[in-house]
Scaffold this motif. Sequence first.
Motif, short mmCIF file in Angstrom:
data_model
loop_
_atom_site.label_atom_id
_atom_site.label_comp_id
_atom_site.label_asym_id
_atom_site.label_seq_id
_atom_site.Cartn_x
_atom_site.Cartn_y
_atom_site.Cartn_z
N ALA A 1 35.39 25.51 38.92
CA ALA A 1 36.30 26.14 37.96
C ALA A 1 35.95 27.62 37.86
O ALA A 1 34.78 27.99 37.89
N VAL A 2 36.98 28.43 37.77
CA VAL A 2 36.81 29.87 37.56
C VAL A 2 37.57 30.24 36.29
O VAL A 2 38.76 29.89 36.15
N VAL A 3 36.90 30.91 35.38
CA VAL A 3 37.54 31.30 34.11
C VAL A 3 37.54 32.83 34.00
O VAL A 3 36.51 33.43 33.71
N PRO A 4 38.71 33.46 34.27
CA PRO A 4 38.77 34.91 34.04
C PRO A 4 38.77 35.17 32.53
O PRO A 4 39.66 34.72 31.82
N ALA A 5 37.73 35.84 32.06
CA ALA A 5 37.57 36.09 30.62
C ALA A 5 37.19 37.54 30.38
O ALA A 5 36.49 37.87 29.44
N ALA A 6 37.66 38.41 31.29
CA ALA A 6 37.26 39.82 31.22
C ALA A 6 38.36 40.71 30.65
O ALA A 6 38.27 41.93 30.69
N GLY A 7 39.40 40.08 30.10
CA GLY A 7 40.51 40.86 29.55
C GLY A 7 40.15 41.43 28.18
O GLY A 7 39.21 40.97 27.53
N ARG A 58 43.09 41.02 36.30
CA ARG A 58 42.75 39.59 36.33
C ARG A 58 42.33 39.16 37.73
O ARG A 58 41.33 38.45 37.90
N SER A 59 43.10 39.58 38.75
CA SER A 59 42.80 39.13 40.12
C SER A 59 41.44 39.68 40.61
O SER A 59 40.75 39.02 41.40
N ASP A 60 41.05 40.85 40.14
CA ASP A 60 39.72 41.38 40.50
C ASP A 60 38.63 40.49 39.89
O ASP A 60 37.59 40.25 40.50
N SER A 61 38.89 40.03 38.66
CA SER A 61 37.92 39.16 37.99
C SER A 61 37.78 37.83 38.74
O SER A 61 36.67 37.32 38.93
N VAL A 62 38.91 37.28 39.18
CA VAL A 62 38.87 36.01 39.91
C VAL A 62 38.15 36.20 41.25
O VAL A 62 37.30 35.39 41.63
N LEU A 63 38.47 37.30 41.93
CA LEU A 63 37.80 37.57 43.21
C LEU A 63 36.29 37.72 43.03
O LEU A 63 35.50 37.23 43.85
N ALA A 64 35.87 38.38 41.96
CA ALA A 64 34.43 38.55 41.70
C ALA A 64 33.77 37.18 41.53
O ALA A 64 32.66 36.96 42.03
N ALA A 65 34.46 36.27 40.86
CA ALA A 65 33.92 34.92 40.68
C ALA A 65 33.85 34.17 42.01
O ALA A 65 32.86 33.50 42.31
N LEU A 66 34.89 34.31 42.83
CA LEU A 66 34.91 33.60 44.12
C LEU A 66 33.79 34.09 45.03
O LEU A 66 33.23 33.33 45.82
N THR A 67 33.46 35.37 44.91
CA THR A 67 32.43 35.97 45.77
C THR A 67 31.07 35.31 45.57
O THR A 67 30.31 35.15 46.53
N VAL A 68 30.75 34.89 44.35
CA VAL A 68 29.43 34.29 44.12
C VAL A 68 29.40 32.79 44.41
O VAL A 68 28.33 32.20 44.46
N ILE A 104 32.44 29.18 36.85
CA ILE A 104 32.11 30.62 36.90
C ILE A 104 32.98 31.35 35.88
O ILE A 104 34.21 31.22 35.91
N VAL A 105 32.35 32.10 35.00
CA VAL A 105 33.07 32.84 33.96
C VAL A 105 32.94 34.32 34.24
O VAL A 105 31.82 34.84 34.32
N ALA A 106 34.08 35.00 34.38
CA ALA A 106 34.05 36.46 34.58
C ALA A 106 34.22 37.15 33.24
O ALA A 106 35.22 36.92 32.54
N VAL A 107 33.24 37.94 32.85
CA VAL A 107 33.30 38.65 31.56
C VAL A 107 33.33 40.16 31.81
O VAL A 107 33.04 40.62 32.91
N SER A 108 33.64 40.89 30.76
CA SER A 108 33.74 42.34 30.89
C SER A 108 32.41 43.00 30.58
O SER A 108 31.75 42.67 29.60
N ALA A 109 32.03 43.95 31.43
CA ALA A 109 30.80 44.71 31.19
C ALA A 109 31.01 45.71 30.06
O ALA A 109 30.06 46.26 29.51
N GLN A 138 25.59 24.28 33.98
CA GLN A 138 26.76 24.20 34.89
C GLN A 138 27.57 25.49 34.92
O GLN A 138 28.55 25.59 35.66
N ILE A 139 27.20 26.46 34.06
CA ILE A 139 28.02 27.66 33.89
C ILE A 139 27.29 28.88 34.45
O ILE A 139 26.08 29.03 34.26
N ARG A 140 28.02 29.75 35.15
CA ARG A 140 27.44 31.01 35.63
C ARG A 140 28.36 32.16 35.23
O ARG A 140 29.58 32.04 35.29
N VAL A 141 27.75 33.26 34.82
CA VAL A 141 28.51 34.43 34.37
C VAL A 141 28.50 35.51 35.45
O VAL A 141 27.46 35.78 36.04
N VAL A 142 29.67 36.08 35.72
CA VAL A 142 29.74 37.25 36.61
C VAL A 142 30.49 38.37 35.89
O VAL A 142 31.20 38.12 34.91
#
Length: 228
Positions: free
Chosen positions: A5-11, A80-90, A50-55, A70-74
């Motif tokens: 699962a990928v959760v874009p949460a960087a908005g 949004r698509s940049d956040s998903v790609l960042a998650a897929l990369t790891v 994988i959860v993508a958060v905002s820096a 079970q959860i990893r933060v990137v």
Amino acid sequence: KNYYAVVPAAGVGKRVGAAKPKQYIEINGQTVLEHTLNALLKAQLFSEIIVAVSAADSHWQQIALLQHPQIRVVEGGQERSDSVLAALTVLQAEPEDWVLVHDVARPCIAEKSIHKLIACLKNDEVGGILALPISDTVKQVGEAQAINSTLDRSQLWSAQTPQMFRYQLLQQGLQQGLAQGLVITDEASAIELLGFKPKVVEGLASNIKITRPEDLTLAAFYLSQITE
Ligand code: C5P
């Protein structure tokens, strides 16, 4: 095949009009992010979430659930698509493994909808999305708020999430969108760019995306109803 699962949460969630991004607003005693992650954990399907958060903010550092094994933060990206790609990369996934991308802003996702999506698509080559046939008549509006045309409602569906695709295709599609300078607002459109036709699986109207202030009230109601 493995499921991720990928959760874009960087908005930043400006439209909801709150002081903090919508994923950190509390509903019924838990943040939107926690509701969403708990719904995914409950499905007991995913090798990793994988959860993508905002820096740009530190709200996520207060959320203990993000330390779940079970959860990893990137770190997410600009769109949004940049956040998903960042998650897929790891992700250490195989090309054919499944990735379910789920908006953090849809905390009312029912476990049975996740299972329905997977049951309908697990033998598909490409994948597809939860979606709902549109009940309103949809207008195409131009300048001065004037209606240009009325779309044929019988062919229109609203895209929801999760959106479930093969790992390699999803990464390729999103990279292609990036290369073409497109703003990709869901994963299915990235897959469409590659020439595929993702499927729709009918979801529930309760799977709302928190966007406006009144959506918080509605989400609180739906979350209080979820029992299964
Ligand atoms: O703004 P909107 O509601 O369409 O955002 C959809 C999802 O994408 C939200 O879950 C949001 O947190 C996420 N997002 C992201 N990175 C961005 C922009 C949005 O992860 N740069």
